[in-house]
Design a protein around this motif. Structure first.
Motif, short mmCIF file in Angstrom:
data_model
loop_
_atom_site.label_atom_id
_atom_site.label_comp_id
_atom_site.label_asym_id
_atom_site.label_seq_id
_atom_site.Cartn_x
_atom_site.Cartn_y
_atom_site.Cartn_z
N MET A 2 4.41 17.85 38.54
CA MET A 2 4.93 16.78 37.69
C MET A 2 4.85 15.44 38.43
N SER A 3 4.50 14.41 37.69
CA SER A 3 4.37 13.08 38.30
C SER A 3 5.74 12.58 38.77
N LEU A 4 5.70 11.67 39.76
CA LEU A 4 6.93 11.11 40.30
C LEU A 4 7.69 10.34 39.23
N ASN A 5 6.97 9.59 38.40
CA ASN A 5 7.61 8.79 37.35
C ASN A 5 8.35 9.70 36.37
N ARG A 6 7.71 10.78 35.94
CA ARG A 6 8.35 11.69 35.00
C ARG A 6 9.51 12.43 35.64
N ARG A 7 9.35 12.80 36.92
CA ARG A 7 10.42 13.51 37.61
C ARG A 7 11.67 12.64 37.73
N VAL A 8 11.50 11.38 38.11
CA VAL A 8 12.64 10.48 38.24
C VAL A 8 13.26 10.21 36.88
N LEU A 9 12.42 10.04 35.85
CA LEU A 9 12.94 9.76 34.52
C LEU A 9 13.74 10.94 33.98
N LEU A 10 13.23 12.16 34.16
CA LEU A 10 13.95 13.34 33.68
C LEU A 10 15.26 13.52 34.42
N LEU A 16 22.37 11.02 32.97
CA LEU A 16 22.94 10.18 31.93
C LEU A 16 23.55 11.02 30.81
N LEU A 17 22.85 12.07 30.39
CA LEU A 17 23.36 12.92 29.32
C LEU A 17 24.64 13.64 29.74
N VAL A 18 24.66 14.14 30.98
CA VAL A 18 25.88 14.80 31.47
C VAL A 18 27.04 13.80 31.53
N PHE A 19 26.75 12.59 31.99
CA PHE A 19 27.78 11.55 32.08
C PHE A 19 28.30 11.18 30.70
N ILE A 20 27.39 10.99 29.73
CA ILE A 20 27.79 10.63 28.38
C ILE A 20 28.60 11.76 27.75
N ALA A 21 28.17 13.02 27.98
CA ALA A 21 28.92 14.16 27.43
C ALA A 21 30.33 14.21 28.01
N GLY A 22 30.44 13.96 29.31
CA GLY A 22 31.76 13.94 29.95
C GLY A 22 32.65 12.84 29.37
N ILE A 23 32.07 11.65 29.20
CA ILE A 23 32.83 10.54 28.61
C ILE A 23 33.26 10.88 27.19
N THR A 24 32.34 11.49 26.42
CA THR A 24 32.66 11.83 25.03
C THR A 24 33.82 12.80 24.95
N LEU A 25 33.77 13.85 25.77
CA LEU A 25 34.85 14.84 25.75
C LEU A 25 36.18 14.21 26.19
N THR A 26 36.11 13.34 27.19
CA THR A 26 37.33 12.68 27.66
C THR A 26 37.92 11.77 26.59
N LEU A 27 37.07 10.96 25.95
CA LEU A 27 37.55 10.06 24.89
C LEU A 27 38.07 10.85 23.69
N ASP A 28 37.36 11.94 23.36
CA ASP A 28 37.79 12.76 22.23
C ASP A 28 39.17 13.36 22.49
N LEU A 172 23.43 5.92 20.06
CA LEU A 172 22.70 4.65 20.19
C LEU A 172 22.70 4.16 21.63
N MET A 173 23.84 4.34 22.31
CA MET A 173 23.93 3.92 23.70
C MET A 173 22.97 4.73 24.59
N VAL A 174 22.87 6.05 24.31
CA VAL A 174 21.96 6.89 25.10
C VAL A 174 20.52 6.43 24.91
N VAL A 175 20.13 6.17 23.65
CA VAL A 175 18.75 5.70 23.39
C VAL A 175 18.49 4.39 24.10
N PHE A 176 19.46 3.47 24.02
CA PHE A 176 19.29 2.17 24.67
C PHE A 176 19.19 2.32 26.19
N LEU A 177 20.06 3.14 26.78
CA LEU A 177 20.07 3.32 28.24
C LEU A 177 18.79 4.03 28.71
N LEU A 178 18.31 5.01 27.93
CA LEU A 178 17.07 5.70 28.31
C LEU A 178 15.89 4.72 28.26
#
Length: 293
Positions: A2-10, A16-28, A172-178
């Motif tokens: 896998m390319s370095l760019n794709r590896r870093v992006l993934l 980011l997804l784990v962080f957003i999920a944690g924030i969502t559960l905490t806020l909920d 929307l925030m996830v899409v923007f941050l990605l």
């Protein structure tokens, strides 16, 4: 691989997804707890209003003027209702809004104790706030338990709307941050792509070394590559010079051998000449090999 760019992006996307999920559960969870406390405060406020409108006569009869009651207790379709029980868990009074609502079996409470909980009646969840008092009169104390209830449907609908809004905005925030991460990674990895482009140009002969300006993290690498290329060019030049010297050194012995072969000298003289030139050629070759090494 896998390319370095794709590896870093993934990797960044996963974090980011784990962080957003944690924030969502905490806020909920925080919103649910806050909404539950809001329901508790609302029931307690209605209970205090009910207490303020209640009177007990000398015989222990409850007197709650209907026109002084909270408006929510006076409508059959209201989502909040109340009732008062006596010492034997008998219902002494119930609000108009409770006429089409289920009444739970109430356990006794100690004097002055308050209790807020969630119960299930007829497979439907309800919140209930209970408050036990001993009403003092001139003829004695009368233990009473004031109960205020409401269905959880309103709270659940509120939480459902909140979750829809929360997941929508976080999506929307996830899409923007990605998208932002992709741009940042593309900008951050630009020097590596420039190195790759310049190496391709060197390989094809369009340039001799790396000429771009690179950040300090890549400076050591690019300087080492340039040093290696310079060393390789010098080595190739030495090889070419060595081969030229070797060819020049072998021309004379070869010419002598050519003359000896076609000469008219006797065999002994011819043999000595040939042997002499062979030794000379061997010495020349050994010298050039040592010089190259």
């Amino acid at each position: 691989m896998m390319s370095l760019n794709r590896r870093v992006l993934l990797s960044a996307a996963l974090v980011l997804l784990v962080f957003i999920a944690g924030i969502t559960l905490t806020l909920d969870r925080a919103f649910y707890d806050s909404a539950r406390i809001g329901v508790k405060d609302r029931l307690f406020a209605r209970l205090l209003m009910l207490l303020g409108d209640t009177e007990v006569d000398e015989s222990g009869e409850l007197e709650i003027p209907t026109n002084l009651l909270d408006a929510e207790f006076g409508h059959v379709n209201s989502d909040i209702y109340a009732f008062v029980t006596g010492p034997a868990n008998t219902i002494l009074w119930r609000s108009t809004s409770s006429l089409n609502k289920p009444i739970p079996d109430i356990t006794l409470l100690e004097k002055g104790k308050q209790e807020f909980e969630q119960i299930t009646l007829d497979d439907e969840p309800y919140f209930i706030y209970r408050y036990s008092v001993a009403w003092e009169t001139s003829s004695g104390d009368y233990p009473l338990i004031f109960n205020v209830m409401t269905a959880t449907a309103l709270l659940e609908a509120q939480i459902e709307r909140y979750r829809e809004d929360l997941w929508g905005w976080l999506g929307l925030m996830v899409v923007f941050l990605l998208a932002t991460q992709m741009l940042v990674l593309r900008w951050g990895l630009l020097p590596l792509r420039t190195v790759s482009t310049e190496l391709s140009a060197i390989e094809s002969g369009r340039q001799e070394n790396l000429k771009g300006r690179y950040p300090k993290e890549l400076k050591l690498l690019t300087d080492s590559i340039n040093s290696l290329i310079t060393h390789e060019h010098k080595q190739q030049k030495r090889y070419r010079n060595g081969l030229a010297d070797l060819a020049h050194s072998l021309k004379t012995p070869l010419a002598v051998l050519q003359g000896a072969i076609h000469g008219k000298n006797d065999e002994v003289a011819r043999f000595e000449t040939i042997q002499e030139q062979i030794d000379r050629m061997d010495n020349t070759i050994q010298y050039q090999l040592r010089r190259a090494a």
